[in-house]
Design a protein around this motif. Structure first.
Motif, PDB file in Angstrom:
ATOM      1  N   ALA A 104       0.646  -1.198  -0.069  1.00 15.67           N
ATOM      2  CA  ALA A 104       0.000  -0.039   0.069  1.00 15.67           C
ATOM      3  C   ALA A 104       1.103   1.298   0.050  1.00 15.67           C
ATOM      4  O   ALA A 104       0.704   2.265  -0.817  1.00 15.67           O
ATOM      5  CB  ALA A 104      -0.840  -0.107   1.324  1.00 15.67           C
TER       6      ALA A 104
ATOM      7  N   VAL B  42       2.281   1.766  -3.685  1.00 20.38           N
ATOM      8  CA  VAL B  42       1.480   2.325  -4.427  1.00 20.38           C
ATOM      9  C   VAL B  42       1.105   3.763  -4.027  1.00 20.38           C
ATOM     10  O   VAL B  42       0.849   4.679  -5.114  1.00 20.38           O
ATOM     11  CB  VAL B  42       0.146   1.693  -4.499  1.00 20.38           C
TER      12      VAL B  42
ATOM     13  N   LYS C   3      10.351  -8.041  -5.066  1.00 20.42           N
ATOM     14  CA  LYS C   3       9.372  -8.613  -5.830  1.00 20.42           C
ATOM     15  C   LYS C   3       7.877  -7.690  -5.770  1.00 20.42           C
ATOM     16  O   LYS C   3       7.285  -7.634  -6.847  1.00 20.42           O
ATOM     17  CB  LYS C   3       8.972 -10.109  -5.130  1.00 20.42           C
TER      18      LYS C   3
ATOM     19  N   ARG D  36       3.759  -1.140 -12.803  1.00 15.45           N
ATOM     20  CA  ARG D  36       2.472   0.006 -12.924  1.00 15.45           C
ATOM     21  C   ARG D  36       3.018   1.342 -13.532  1.00 15.45           C
ATOM     22  O   ARG D  36       2.433   1.955 -14.113  1.00 15.45           O
ATOM     23  CB  ARG D  36       1.890   0.082 -11.603  1.00 15.45           C
TER      24      ARG D  36
ATOM     25  N   VAL E  43      17.575 -15.660  -4.748  1.00 15.85           N
ATOM     26  CA  VAL E  43      17.738 -15.292  -6.143  1.00 15.85           C
ATOM     27  C   VAL E  43      16.927 -15.989  -7.222  1.00 15.85           C
ATOM     28  O   VAL E  43      16.342 -15.519  -8.065  1.00 15.85           O
ATOM     29  CB  VAL E  43      19.470 -15.509  -6.503  1.00 15.85           C
ATOM     30  N   PRO E  44      16.744 -17.375  -7.155  1.00 18.32           N
ATOM     31  CA  PRO E  44      16.096 -18.131  -8.092  1.00 18.32           C
ATOM     32  C   PRO E  44      14.450 -17.291  -8.478  1.00 18.32           C
ATOM     33  O   PRO E  44      14.129 -17.212  -9.366  1.00 18.32           O
ATOM     34  CB  PRO E  44      15.764 -19.415  -7.457  1.00 18.32           C
ATOM     35  N   GLU E  45      13.991 -16.727  -7.416  1.00 16.59           N
ATOM     36  CA  GLU E  45      12.723 -15.985  -7.543  1.00 16.59           C
ATOM     37  C   GLU E  45      12.725 -14.844  -8.585  1.00 16.59           C
ATOM     38  O   GLU E  45      11.810 -14.413  -9.103  1.00 16.59           O
ATOM     39  CB  GLU E  45      12.308 -15.437  -6.181  1.00 16.59           C
TER      40      GLU E  45
ATOM     41  N   TYR F 235      15.042 -14.432 -11.105  1.00 12.94           N
ATOM     42  CA  TYR F 235      15.445 -14.765 -12.309  1.00 12.94           C
ATOM     43  C   TYR F 235      14.520 -14.524 -13.611  1.00 12.94           C
ATOM     44  O   TYR F 235      14.851 -13.678 -14.671  1.00 12.94           O
ATOM     45  CB  TYR F 235      16.229 -15.879 -12.685  1.00 12.94           C
ATOM     46  N   PRO F 236      13.349 -14.854 -13.466  1.00 15.45           N
ATOM     47  CA  PRO F 236      12.358 -14.282 -14.398  1.00 15.45           C
ATOM     48  C   PRO F 236      12.097 -12.930 -14.694  1.00 15.45           C
ATOM     49  O   PRO F 236      11.996 -12.429 -15.827  1.00 15.45           O
ATOM     50  CB  PRO F 236      10.978 -14.890 -13.851  1.00 15.45           C
ATOM     51  N   TYR F 237      12.276 -12.143 -13.568  1.00 15.95           N
ATOM     52  CA  TYR F 237      12.175 -10.783 -13.558  1.00 15.95           C
ATOM     53  C   TYR F 237      13.501 -10.187 -14.205  1.00 15.95           C
ATOM     54  O   TYR F 237      13.224  -9.112 -15.166  1.00 15.95           O
ATOM     55  CB  TYR F 237      11.896 -10.066 -12.394  1.00 15.95           C
TER      56      TYR F 237
ATOM     57  N   SER G  81      12.888 -10.966 -18.266  1.00 18.20           N
ATOM     58  CA  SER G  81      11.743 -10.234 -18.783  1.00 18.20           C
ATOM     59  C   SER G  81      12.400  -8.684 -19.042  1.00 18.20           C
ATOM     60  O   SER G  81      11.540  -8.198 -19.482  1.00 18.20           O
ATOM     61  CB  SER G  81      10.606 -10.347 -17.961  1.00 18.20           C
TER      62      SER G  81
ATOM     63  N   SER H  10      23.473 -10.763  -6.673  1.00 17.62           N
ATOM     64  CA  SER H  10      22.955 -11.847  -5.928  1.00 17.62           C
ATOM     65  C   SER H  10      23.578 -12.454  -4.654  1.00 17.62           C
ATOM     66  O   SER H  10      24.797 -12.937  -4.613  1.00 17.62           O
ATOM     67  CB  SER H  10      22.993 -13.358  -6.694  1.00 17.62           C
TER      68      SER H  10
END
Lengths: 276, 216
Positions: free
Chosen positions: A133, A136, A184, A193, A207-209, A211-213, A216, A224
């Motif tokens: 909150a 944002v 995250k 946003r 770190v593994p969490e 890697y997708p970001y 992308s 790391s």
């Protein structure tokens, strides 16, 4: 009983002692193992280097004393790089246990740059409950979310805040995070946003969490854990705490790996003994 | 009415917050800002409730002299002392030289760091006793863990520097992290995101009512 089976019954305090010695020795007598920066660390360094000189950067230090060895070296090095580019730094802390630590770390680095003044070159907005909150809300206006800074000053009166009204005023968000809320949530609530370019320094275990970001492009660069912090120090040609700690971490990792292998060899021997 | 009013409020506010993501106009953004500020205040009040709950649970245990009641007494005394000193010192309670700062620097900070530091010792013990390779899948997992564990620290490079580049541990671990790990993690993230969206919709539509407590 075979020697291996005896080993299987070893008192775990011997393992603790082994780990303690392996961590302590390299701290006292450094091994100077080579540290080669990885692509994500190079990207982190480059992202800050590409920030226009003199601009105002948002830095969120979301950690507490539990992760000092990983998070503090990143914070120090990032602050040094930003201040050498004459950037202004707006700091937030979304962890309740963090503001005291972060304020001390920033003040220590600020002492290396006598020309940097609080309220002009940097401000610590401190802690605010609310997690996502707050993130944002900052998009609606930093002054709305933080009417007062960590030291009790009205943020409206600080020169640095005249050019930091909302996310559009920042060319980069540097998130140094040890968990929730952290990188995250900054990616999900702010980068996605408000399209604010973002780099992150995170704990090795998480770190593994991220890697997708990185893949992308939502995270331009990433440090790391302590290894990332050490690589960042190498890129900056600094000899900091992370570089010194990597020898100890290397031996600790080897010890854990040996424990896994040895534990399985022992177990296999025990099973074979039971079978016969 | 005890259930209808909360359900109605949840539906309206939930829909409104989703709308505020897409509509930047003042008609939406100003009330959304008010709601976000309200959320911050509610979370802050949650800390008060949390503190009160810690006191209640531990005081009851101390009164009954349950096992470990001395530790609970220490917890309660520490909590009360920290809050009282902070309240007396007021704004700037964490400034250098203040008592609260002393508590933070000499008690909270080292104890918090120690708790994390102890993990290394317990991980070593757990690795020796619990990481059992009994199946082919577990073997692959263990192999990946060993490569990543050694490959991510400088000694991995030092040990395999003489090998061709594709066989060096840091290169292999980077591939593991970027390809198989990343694929699995992305699938988990997408699955979780879809689940969160579905749950959010169920809450807004009043299908999911567990958050109201009591009987459904």
């Amino acid at each position: 009983m075979t020697p291996l089976q005896n080993l299987g019954r070893i008192d775990r305090r011997w393992l603790f002692l082994g780990m303690g010695i392996l961590v302590l020795i390299p701290l006292l007598f450094p091994l100077h193992l080579p540290i080669t920066p990885t692509a994500t660390s190079i990207a982190f360094h480059r992202a800050i280097a590409n920030v226009p000189d003199g601009s105002t950067v948002l830095m969120s230090c979301d950690y507490d004393p539990g992760t000092i060895p990983e998070m503090v070296p990143m914070t120090r090095t990032a602050l040094r790089q930003l201040w050498e580019k004459h950037c202004k730094v707006v700091i937030t802390v979304l962890w309740p246990g963090g503001p005291g630590l972060v304020d001390r770390v920033v003040a220590e680095v600020a002492a290396e740059y006598p020309d940097k003044k609080y309220g002009v070159d940097w401000v610590n907005l401190g802690y605010k409950p609310g997690n996502e909150a707050v993130m944002v809300l900052m998009g609606q206006g930093i002054l709305t979310a933080f009417p007062y800074d960590y030291r009790g000053n009205a943020t409206r009166s600080l020169p640095i805040m005249q050019r930091a009204r909302d996310y559009a005023d920042f060319p980069l968000l540097v998130s140094i995070s040890a968990g929730y809320p952290g990188t995250k949530e900054w990616v999900q609530q702010v980068q996605a946003r408000f399209h604010l370019p973002m780099v992150a320094g995170v704990t090795a275990v998480s770190v593994p969490e991220f890697y997708p970001y990185v893949q992308s492009g939502q995270l331009i660069g990433m440090l790391s854990g302590m290894a990332g912090a050490a690589e960042y120090e190498v890129l900056r040609k600094e000899s900091g705490e992370a570089s010194r700690g990597m020898d100890a971490q290397s031996l600790a990792h080897v010890f854990v790996a040996l424990c896994i292998v040895l534990g399985n060899v022992v177990q296999r021997d025990v099973r074979r003994g039971d079978g016969s | 009415m005890k259930r209808e009013v909360p359900l109605f409020l949840t539906a309206v506010i939930g829909t409104f917050m989703i709308l505020s993501f897409f509509v930047p106009h003042q008609i939406v953004s100003v009330p959304a800002q008010f709601l976000q500020l309200t959320a911050v205040i509610v979370v802050a009040c949650g800390y008060l409730l949390g503190g009160a709950n810690v006191l209640r649970v531990n005081l009851v245990a101390i009164g009954r002299q349950e096992p470990g009641w001395l530790y609970k007494l220490l917890l309660v005394l520490s909590l009360l002392a920290t809050v009282t000193i902070g309240a007396i010192e007021g704004p700037g309670f964490l400034d250098p030289g203040r008592r609260s700062r002393w508590i933070y620097d000499t008690l909270y900070s080292p104890m918090s760091a120690t708790m994390f530091g102890l993990l290394a010792f317990f991980i070593a013990s757990a690795a020796f006793r619990a990481f059992r390779v009994r199946t082919i899948e577990a073997m692959w997992l263990a192999a990946a863990a060993l490569i990543v564990m050694i490959g991510r620290v400088p000694i991995g490079e030092a040990l395999t520097r003489f090998l061709p580049v594709p066989l060096q541990l840091p290169v292999i671990q980077e591939w593991i992290m970027e390809v198989p790990q990343n694929a699995a993690k992305r699938a988990i993230l997408m699955g979780a995101a879809l689940g969160i969206m579905a749950t959010g919709l169920r809450v807004i539509l009043g299908i999911e009512r567990a958050y109201l407590g009591g009987e459904d």
